[in-house]
Design a protein around this motif. Structure first.
Motif: not given
Length: 475
Positions: A110-119
């Motif tokens: 399960r990704p952390r909140a920021s792991a799904r975003f490039a920025y």
């Protein structure tokens, strides 16, 4: 003279079983590797150390190691010792996992909140890549060299005396706080301090705390967990209006730079909320979360200076240095200090090494130098943000930029959620203003806006984050 077992090698918990020690030890080691408890590359104790630890003959351990090397579970090289083989991955039965083996190899996590975003332009974070590692290491070395032996005991629940003295000097000089080291309590972050205050307020009979209409949900949850109800204060073009908080025993404010709206508490309202506290016996909790970062105006002094007996000043190193340090502080009225210390417990709950290092960082001037450099860097980013929006998204109005680490981007009515979604499509993490609105706040027409943390990205990602933001905004 033989060395005692406690000085030999590394610790390794094994329980050989069965009538044959060699076979039992071999099975125990193999099971530890198979389950994943001993991961590939782990260096094992020497045969002499493990034999002394288990109370068995050294040859027994050497033979067990040799068996497992021959089977491919371990590797043994001159000068490198005995290690778990790289290919010795955990093995499980298909359809059933060994609970000791951890996540399966290659399994999606399960990704952390920021792991799904490039920025990442979420507010509340400094640029973590700019943490002053070299200067912090120097300060730590000096602090540890000078530290007395008793510094590493359980400690004073108020925190190390060195840090409290350094904080008192800094807060008086930089924030206008009337500071006494004996009334400072060091805590593990602002949330920890708020939790302690919530416990004390509830014990004093307080049932309601007035909070700002816009603020952090986690702070309301902390107060709620202490048995306190939160009621929102009105917000208007002049900012938060404390007025006369009905039935409240305390007020939680961000007076120097309201979070997230970015306006200071009006001078008349500053005096008014202190007068309310004097008349009613209430308390004002002053969250000075980013007091160091002022750009286009003179710094707003601490509210605590108006009445140290009625205002609790809370500060933190989370924005100026890094939230991972988990260091914050409270400048408490004398009547409240002992109650907070009792709520904290009989020992210090913050790491002594970081406390001593921060004390050295403050007294040596390294903290001021770091803050000045960070202030210049963040101001340049803010200016770049304002210029880019003026050129590429002229319909967006930027506010709250005279200080702090974030800006509020006012959007056309009804567009907030669609812009947040468009930002996600651009690979950008950003928060809408609705996230910070108190559920009981009264607003005839809630404002649509983004809360953009321009301090968060490292330097190499700043231009890409700005491009993604502009692409998501209405043109």
């Amino acid at each position: 003279m033989a060395k005692p077992w406690a000085t030999l090698g590394v610790d390794l918990h094994l329980e050989p079983s069965g009538p044959h020690l060699r076979r039992g030890l071999t099975d125990a080691l193999r099971a530890a590797v198979r389950s994943g408890r001993l991961t590939p590359g782990t260096r094992l104790p020497s045969s002499r150390a493990l034999a002394a630890d288990l109370g068995i003959a050294r040859n027994t351990v050497a033979d067990a190691y040799a068996d497992l090397v021959a089977e491919g579970w371990l590797t043994a090289r001159q000068g490198s010792g005995t290690r778990v083989a790289t290919g010795a991955a955990p093995r499980t039965t298909p359809g059933r996992r060994d609970p000791a083996a951890g996540p399966p190899t290659g399994a999606a996590r399960r990704p952390r909140a920021s792991a799904r975003f490039a920025y990442d332009l979420r507010p509340g974070f400094p640029d973590l890549a700019s943490f002053p590692r070299t200067q912090w290491l120097r300060a730590a070395r000096r602090a540890l060299t000078a530290a007395p032996y008793d510094a590493f005991g359980y400690g004073d629940p108020r925190g190390r005396a060195e840090l409290r003295a350094a904080l008192a000097g800094y807060l008086a000089r930089a924030r206008g706080v009337r500071a006494d080291p004996e009334q400072i309590v060091v805590c593990a972050g602002f949330s920890h301090g708020l939790k302690l205050l919530g416990t004390v307020l509830r014990a004093r009979g307080v049932r309601t705390v007035a909070v700002e209409s816009y603020g952090l949900r986690v702070h309301r949850k902390i107060l709620g967990a202490a048995g306190l109800t939160t009621t929102p204060l009105p917000f208007d073009p002049l900012g938060t209006d404390p007025g006369e908080p009905v039935d409240a025993g305390a007020v939680l404010l961000t007076p120097a730079h309201q979070f997230p709206m970015g306006v200071p508490l009006h001078r008349d309202r500053r005096a008014g909320v202190v007068d309310w506290a004097r008349r009613t016996g209430g308390l004002v909790l002053e969250d000075d979360y980013d007091g160091e970062f002022r750009y286009d105006r003179q710094p707003v002094g601490a509210l605590q200076n108006l009445d140290p007996d009625r205002v609790v000043h809370l500060g933190t190193a989370s924005k100026s240095l890094a939230p991972g340090l988990r260091l914050a502080w409270m400048m408490l009225p004398s009547a409240l200090a002992e109650e907070v210390v009792e709520a904290k417990g009989g020992v210090d709950t913050c790491g002594v090494t970081d406390q001593l290092t921060l004390a050295e960082f403050l007294t040596s001037g390294a903290y001021d130098r770091h803050v000045r450099a960070a202030r210049l860097r963040y101001r340049r980013r803010r200016d770049a943000l304002v210029a880019a929006l003026a050129a590429r998204a002229p319909e967006v109005h930027v506010t709250g930029i005279a200080a702090g680490l974030h800006a509020v981007l006012r959007l056309p009515p009804g567009s907030e959620q669609s812009v947040v979604q468009a930002a996600a499509w651009q690979g950008l993490a950003v928060h809408g203003l609705a996230r910070y609105r108190h559920p009981d706040a009264i607003a005839e027409q809630p404002m649509d806006a983004l809360v953009v943390g321009y301090a968060t990205p490292p330097d190499h990602a700043w231009s890409g984050a700005l491009d993604a933001l502009c692409a998501a905004l209405p043109g």
